[in-house]
Design an enzyme around this catalytic site. Structure first.
Site, mmCIF file in Angstrom:
data_model
loop_
_atom_site.group_PDB
_atom_site.id
_atom_site.type_symbol
_atom_site.label_atom_id
_atom_site.label_comp_id
_atom_site.label_asym_id
_atom_site.label_seq_id
_atom_site.Cartn_x
_atom_site.Cartn_y
_atom_site.Cartn_z
ATOM 1 N N LYS A 166 -10.367 0.147 -1.955
ATOM 2 C CA LYS A 166 -10.147 -0.163 -0.541
ATOM 3 C C LYS A 166 -10.564 1.033 0.293
ATOM 4 O O LYS A 166 -10.052 2.140 0.111
ATOM 5 C CB LYS A 166 -8.689 -0.521 -0.269
ATOM 6 C CG LYS A 166 -8.401 -0.804 1.222
ATOM 7 C CD LYS A 166 -6.970 -1.268 1.445
ATOM 8 C CE LYS A 166 -6.659 -1.420 2.941
ATOM 9 N NZ LYS A 166 -5.279 -1.907 3.199
ATOM 10 N N LYS A 190 -7.149 3.466 -2.766
ATOM 11 C CA LYS A 190 -7.453 3.373 -1.331
ATOM 12 C C LYS A 190 -7.710 4.758 -0.776
ATOM 13 O O LYS A 190 -7.009 5.714 -1.112
ATOM 14 C CB LYS A 190 -6.281 2.697 -0.617
ATOM 15 C CG LYS A 190 -6.398 2.587 0.894
ATOM 16 C CD LYS A 190 -5.183 1.864 1.469
ATOM 17 C CE LYS A 190 -5.133 1.952 2.989
ATOM 18 N NZ LYS A 190 -3.927 1.291 3.551
ATOM 19 N N ASP A 232 0.867 -1.183 0.000
ATOM 20 C CA ASP A 232 0.000 0.000 0.000
ATOM 21 C C ASP A 232 0.902 1.231 0.000
ATOM 22 O O ASP A 232 1.661 1.450 0.951
ATOM 23 C CB ASP A 232 -0.905 0.033 1.235
ATOM 24 C CG ASP A 232 -1.994 -1.033 1.220
ATOM 25 O OD1 ASP A 232 -1.898 -1.980 0.417
ATOM 26 O OD2 ASP A 232 -2.935 -0.916 2.027
#
Length: 221
Positions: free
Chosen positions: A182, A153, A91
């Protein structure tokens, strides 16, 4: 929605600065027990955690975290180092300053470089929605779509606000079909988790969902 389905979308997360190995080990145990999608932990624990969980659980870590303003070369190195230590998923935080300067081509190129380093491993791109305008979020949906990254995300959980329903709806309307969503930061209930999934998210970055389930089990619910 089935609780097992919700848990299967959770990146069970512990990223606090004071996290100890005992705490990392506990969330690894919980992640394996409840069959979450992954365990998301600091990079310094990746090698130890992967040795502990083996093939039983995906290990995710964060790079350029939480501010995003390290150089591209640094982010690429961080990604390669994490993968060499056994990380399964990465990430990354974008350079938010570049977004504010309108340097979207530079943001795109940076994500592409990190994705190149990740190869077939999943890359999730954190755009820190609480710091962006809706126009900037929409632009970042296109950038992430064009970059080859796997996920967009919402948040690090370390800024002014976490995931919102409105942002996940916005993502769902504007990302390409190759990009999953996400939602992360501040997901505090099973009801919220279910709503995020219904709105289009397929991963949830949170530690609270597993804690809620454990508490309910302890009370015999």
């Amino acid at each position: 929605m089935d609780i097992e389905k919700i848990l299967g979308c959770v990146d069970h997360t512990l990223l606090t600065q004071t996290a100890t190995w005992a705490e990392i080990q506990q969330i690894c145990d919980d992640a394996m027990h409840y069959k979450t999608a992954s365990v998301c932990i600091p990079a310094s624990y990746v090698k130890q955690a992967k040795a502990y969980v083996g093939s039983r659980m995906a290990v995710c870590t964060v790079i350029g975290f939480p501010n995003g303003y390290s150089t591209t070369a640094t982010k690429v190195f961080e990604a390669k180092d994490a993968l060499a230590n056994g990380a399964d998923e990465i990430d990354m935080v974008i350079n938010i300053s570049w977004v504010k300067d309108g340097r979207f081509e530079d943001v795109l190129n940076e994500i592409r470089e990190v994705k190149k380093a990740c190869g077939s491993h999943i890359l999730k791109v954190i755009i820190e929605t609480c710091l962006l305008t809706d126009a900037e979020k929409i632009k970042m949906c296109k950038v992430v779509t064009d970059s080859g990254a796997d996920f967009i995300k919402t948040s690090t959980g370390f800024s002014t606000e976490g995931a919102t329903f409105a942002d996940v709806e916005l993502f769902h309307q504007h990302v390409g079909g190759n990009v999953r969503i996400k939602a992360a930061g501040g997901i505090a209930s099973l009801e919220d988790a279910e709503k995020f999934l219904n709105l289009g998210a397929s991963r949830l970055g949170t530690s609270r969902i597993v804690k809620i389930i454990k508490k309910e089990e302890a009370h015999g619910y």
